[in-house]
Design a protein around this motif. Structure first.
Motif, PDB file in Angstrom:
ATOM      1  N   ASP A 129      78.326  81.307  62.100  1.00 14.04           N
ATOM      2  CA  ASP A 129      79.368  81.869  62.962  1.00 14.04           C
ATOM      3  C   ASP A 129      80.130  82.960  62.223  1.00 14.04           C
ATOM      4  OD1 ASP A 129      78.690  80.053  64.951  1.00 14.04           O
ATOM      5  OD2 ASP A 129      80.133  78.564  64.237  1.00 14.04           O
ATOM      6  N   VAL A 130      80.446  82.683  60.963  1.00 15.48           N
ATOM      7  CA  VAL A 130      81.184  83.652  60.154  1.00 15.48           C
ATOM      8  C   VAL A 130      80.293  84.843  59.807  1.00 15.48           C
ATOM      9  CG1 VAL A 130      82.497  84.004  58.034  1.00 15.48           C
ATOM     10  CG2 VAL A 130      82.574  81.779  59.194  1.00 15.48           C
ATOM     11  N   ALA A 131      79.054  84.573  59.426  1.00 17.20           N
ATOM     12  CA  ALA A 131      78.143  85.651  59.046  1.00 17.20           C
ATOM     13  C   ALA A 131      77.914  86.614  60.209  1.00 17.20           C
ATOM     14  CB  ALA A 131      76.820  85.065  58.574  1.00 17.20           C
ATOM     15  N   GLU A 132      77.802  86.083  61.420  1.00 23.74           N
ATOM     16  CA  GLU A 132      77.565  86.947  62.578  1.00 23.74           C
ATOM     17  C   GLU A 132      78.731  87.896  62.826  1.00 23.74           C
ATOM     18  OE1 GLU A 132      76.667  84.190  65.692  1.00 23.74           O
ATOM     19  OE2 GLU A 132      74.518  84.136  65.226  1.00 23.74           O
ATOM     20  N   GLU A 133      79.954  87.455  62.494  1.00 17.80           N
ATOM     21  CA  GLU A 133      81.110  88.344  62.632  1.00 17.80           C
ATOM     22  C   GLU A 133      80.960  89.587  61.766  1.00 17.80           C
ATOM     23  OE1 GLU A 133      84.889  86.477  62.012  1.00 17.80           O
ATOM     24  OE2 GLU A 133      84.209  84.571  62.874  1.00 17.80           O
ATOM     25  N   PHE A 134      80.281  89.417  60.628  1.00 19.99           N
ATOM     26  CA  PHE A 134      80.123  90.520  59.677  1.00 19.99           C
ATOM     27  C   PHE A 134      78.741  91.160  59.776  1.00 19.99           C
ATOM     28  CE2 PHE A 134      83.533  87.931  58.122  1.00 19.99           C
ATOM     29  CZ  PHE A 134      84.426  88.814  57.539  1.00 19.99           C
ATOM     30  N   GLU A 135      77.989  90.787  60.814  1.00 20.46           N
ATOM     31  CA  GLU A 135      76.636  91.324  61.041  1.00 20.46           C
ATOM     32  C   GLU A 135      75.737  91.104  59.830  1.00 20.46           C
ATOM     33  OE1 GLU A 135      77.350  95.390  62.181  1.00 20.46           O
ATOM     34  OE2 GLU A 135      77.731  94.826  64.257  1.00 20.46           O
ATOM     35  N   ILE A 136      75.862  89.902  59.261  1.00 20.14           N
ATOM     36  CA  ILE A 136      75.038  89.500  58.124  1.00 20.14           C
ATOM     37  C   ILE A 136      74.058  88.438  58.603  1.00 20.14           C
ATOM     38  CG2 ILE A 136      75.030  88.439  55.829  1.00 20.14           C
ATOM     39  CD1 ILE A 136      77.899  89.436  55.482  1.00 20.14           C
ATOM     40  N   SER A 137      72.796  88.613  58.267  1.00 19.14           N
ATOM     41  CA  SER A 137      71.782  87.626  58.643  1.00 19.14           C
ATOM     42  C   SER A 137      71.965  86.343  57.834  1.00 19.14           C
ATOM     43  CB  SER A 137      70.379  88.178  58.401  1.00 19.14           C
ATOM     44  OG  SER A 137      70.140  89.298  59.221  1.00 19.14           O
ATOM     45  N   THR A 138      71.604  85.220  58.444  1.00 15.01           N
ATOM     46  CA  THR A 138      71.685  83.927  57.772  1.00 15.01           C
ATOM     47  C   THR A 138      70.302  83.281  57.723  1.00 15.01           C
ATOM     48  OG1 THR A 138      73.948  83.571  58.563  1.00 15.01           O
ATOM     49  CG2 THR A 138      72.750  81.643  57.758  1.00 15.01           C
ATOM     50  N   ILE A 139      69.900  82.891  56.525  1.00 16.67           N
ATOM     51  CA  ILE A 139      68.696  82.097  56.333  1.00 16.67           C
ATOM     52  C   ILE A 139      69.154  80.723  55.876  1.00 16.67           C
ATOM     53  CG2 ILE A 139      66.493  81.878  55.115  1.00 16.67           C
ATOM     54  CD1 ILE A 139      66.621  84.891  54.555  1.00 16.67           C
ATOM     55  N   PHE A 140      68.690  79.681  56.539  1.00 18.71           N
ATOM     56  CA  PHE A 140      69.109  78.339  56.158  1.00 18.71           C
ATOM     57  C   PHE A 140      68.136  77.732  55.155  1.00 18.71           C
ATOM     58  CE2 PHE A 140      71.437  78.490  60.275  1.00 18.71           C
ATOM     59  CZ  PHE A 140      72.707  78.293  59.741  1.00 18.71           C
ATOM     60  N   PHE A 141      68.695  76.982  54.225  1.00 21.14           N
ATOM     61  CA  PHE A 141      67.915  76.295  53.189  1.00 21.14           C
ATOM     62  C   PHE A 141      68.156  74.805  53.359  1.00 21.14           C
ATOM     63  CE2 PHE A 141      67.637  75.554  48.287  1.00 21.14           C
ATOM     64  CZ  PHE A 141      66.443  74.877  48.463  1.00 21.14           C
ATOM     65  N   ARG A 142      67.132  74.101  53.832  1.00 20.19           N
ATOM     66  CA  ARG A 142      67.241  72.643  53.962  1.00 20.19           C
ATOM     67  C   ARG A 142      66.632  72.036  52.715  1.00 20.19           C
ATOM     68  NH1 ARG A 142      69.850  68.907  54.607  1.00 20.19           N
ATOM     69  NH2 ARG A 142      70.151  67.638  56.459  1.00 20.19           N
ATOM     70  N   THR A 143      67.448  71.264  51.989  1.00 18.42           N
ATOM     71  CA  THR A 143      67.072  70.869  50.625  1.00 18.42           C
ATOM     72  C   THR A 143      66.310  69.551  50.560  1.00 18.42           C
ATOM     73  OG1 THR A 143      69.251  69.853  50.335  1.00 18.42           O
ATOM     74  CG2 THR A 143      68.997  72.131  49.600  1.00 18.42           C
ATOM     75  N   PHE A 144      65.664  69.149  51.662  1.00 23.01           N
ATOM     76  CA  PHE A 144      64.851  67.949  51.566  1.00 23.01           C
ATOM     77  C   PHE A 144      63.445  68.204  52.100  1.00 23.01           C
ATOM     78  CE2 PHE A 144      67.237  66.143  55.563  1.00 23.01           C
ATOM     79  CZ  PHE A 144      66.629  67.095  56.371  1.00 23.01           C
TER      80      PHE A 144
END
Length: 485
Positions: A129-144
């Motif tokens: 939600d925060v990253a989209e405000e700044f037009e930054i892409s988000t890649i999620f890292f699931r650590t399991f």
């Protein structure tokens, strides 16, 4: 704007050692690709890291930032209650703090470029939600593991099918509604929070929502490899445009450091001070003669459980190296009190330390087995080292991991839901003596597959290169936007 297209990645781990460690490994790997890295910890964990290590010497290419976690300074932050509280409150404190951090990073002239993308832990999905405000892409890292994430994607189905909450006390009832795992999982093998009396349980619902939110990201990073979890990784592709399976990260980082002549640093001692004297003790032991025992950084045990485990280890007549954190035991009992009840001569085969350099320990030739809580970092490190396991899972993904170890990969025993000295003794003997050759053959095979995955033509290296190129493309796109603006 004169900024060049050098990627600047923000790393946002969940504030627990088992999440920070692989995220640090990933950050170090991407820094070798020329990326700028900003690593964000809570203020509490940042102070702990500074206390235990000189992070600027160990990670000279990073800038470390910290934000408040919303808890008072005197909060212990060392047990499962803190983790549950954090699940409920992280958005309240973290969201505005992360927003302020991104504003400051965007306005900085030096030394970093504006942020290119954020790699956020898979249970910190509010970050998008925060990253989209700044037009930054988000890649999620699931650590399991991929097996566990596939299970998480079916939590709602488990509720719909009436499997959760459990309708009776039969924990061995097979779970048949998760495609690909119909003949594998039982009730007792589902994630620990499924043992609830209410389908509206806040923790269960938290993970359902967080897992669904993962699909909003540009892609998904997993600390695993196609060579052992290929089928589950393929199935997860139905939820994500891009899945980057680039594990085992600790081994991949070590290989890249070796090839680049950089010093390789373990992240074992980030939040806990390592006792490396245990390595000299291991040097004095015969090959494959020592059982390593560690239950990770979060689990708490009662004095009675410690006593049962201790009796089982001593009665097995095998040498053991046991990690007992200062905060491991809950209640009035201390490890000193428990040890006083034992005959001194019976403890001569064992060594107890407060924290160990686990990667080095597992790779030591004296280690013949691992009694573990089945956290995914520990499981991967044991796989890479070719060390068979006795699994005693307690929470979250550990129940799924332990089932994979025993039933899919055949590299250990699953001891879940019991803590009895006779069972501990029996399984230690089985692992170290009776089934030694069979277990070692399976463990060595999996270790070879893990090593193959991180070679230049291995699946994890190929997927890493795809990740690197995709992040570079994000950086190029941002540069074009700034130029045209």
């Amino acid at each position: 704007m004169e900024k060049t297209g050098v990627p600047h990645v923000i790393f946002l781990p969940f504030p627990a050692q088992g999440h920070i460690k692989p995220m640090l490994n990933l950050a170090e790997i991407l820094s070798h690709a020329g990326f700028q890295a900003t690593f964000v910890n809570t203020e509490h964990n940042h102070h702990r890291i500074l206390h235990n290590t000189d992070i600027h010497d160990r990670f000279p290419k990073f800038q470390f930032k910290s934000i408040p976690d919303g808890f008072p300074s005197d909060h212990l932050r060392s047990d499962l209650l803190y983790i549950r509280d954090f699940f409920r409150s992280c958005r309240v404190a973290f969201k505005p703090a992360l927003r302020e951090l991104l504003i400051s990073l965007k306005e900085e002239k030096e030394p970093c470029q504006p942020p290119t993308c954020m790699i956020a832990d898979g249970i910190m999905c509010f970050a998008i939600d925060v990253a989209e405000e700044f037009e930054i892409s988000t890649i999620f890292f699931r650590t399991f593991s991929a097996h566990c994430l596939w299970t998480y994607f079916h939590l709602s189905k488990l509720i719909e099918e009436g499997e959760v909450p459990f309708q009776d006390e039969n924990l061995d009832k097979p779970i048949l509604c998760i495609p690909g795992l119909e003949n594998v999982l039982r009730r007792r093998d589902l994630p620990g929070f499924c043992r609830t009396e209410n389908a509206d349980d806040p923790i269960l619902q938290f993970f359902i929502k967080e897992t669904s939110a993962l699909t909003r990201g540009t892609g998904l990073i997993l600390n695993t490899m196609n060579e052992i979890e290929g089928l589950m990784i393929t199935r997860l592709g139905s939820f994500f445009n891009k899945v980057y399976a680039i594990g085992p990260l600790h081994a991949l980082k070590s290989r890249i450091n070796e090839n680049s002549s950089s010093s390789s640093t373990s992240s074992d001692g980030i939040l806990w001070k390592e006792d490396k004297k245990c390595l000299k003790w291991l040097d004095s032991k015969p090959s494959r003669s020592v059982l390593y025992v560690s239950f990770g950084s979060l689990i708490n045990l009662s004095g009675e459980q410690i006593l049962e485990l201790l009796h089982g280890l001593v009665n097995s007549e095998k040498s053991f190296l046991w990690v007992i954190r200062p905060d491991l035991i809950v209640g009035d009992a201390t490890i000193g009190d428990i040890l006083k009840e034992q005959e001194t001569g019976r403890l001569e085969r064992g060594l107890i330390v407060s924290w160990a350099p686990q990667e080095e320990v597992l790779l030591h030739p004296a280690i013949g087995g691992f009694l573990t809580h089945s956290g995914w970092n520990s499981t991967l490190e044991s796989i890479v080292a070719g060390v068979p396991m006795i699994c005693w899972p307690q929470m979250a993904d550990q129940q799924v991991n332990s089932r994979c170890v025993s039933e899919i990969w055949k590299i250990g025993f699953d001891m879940k839901d019991t803590c009895d000295r006779s069972i501990v003794e029996k399984l230690v003997r089985e692992l170290m003596d009776n089934n030694r050759e069979e277990m070692m053959e399976s463990a060595n095979k999996l270790a070879r597959l893990a090593r193959d995955s991180i070679e230049e033509d291995g699946s994890s290296c190929i997927n890493l290169e795809k990740l690197i190129q995709d992040i570079k493309s994000m950086s190029s796109s941002l540069t074009q936007v700034h130029i045209s603006g």
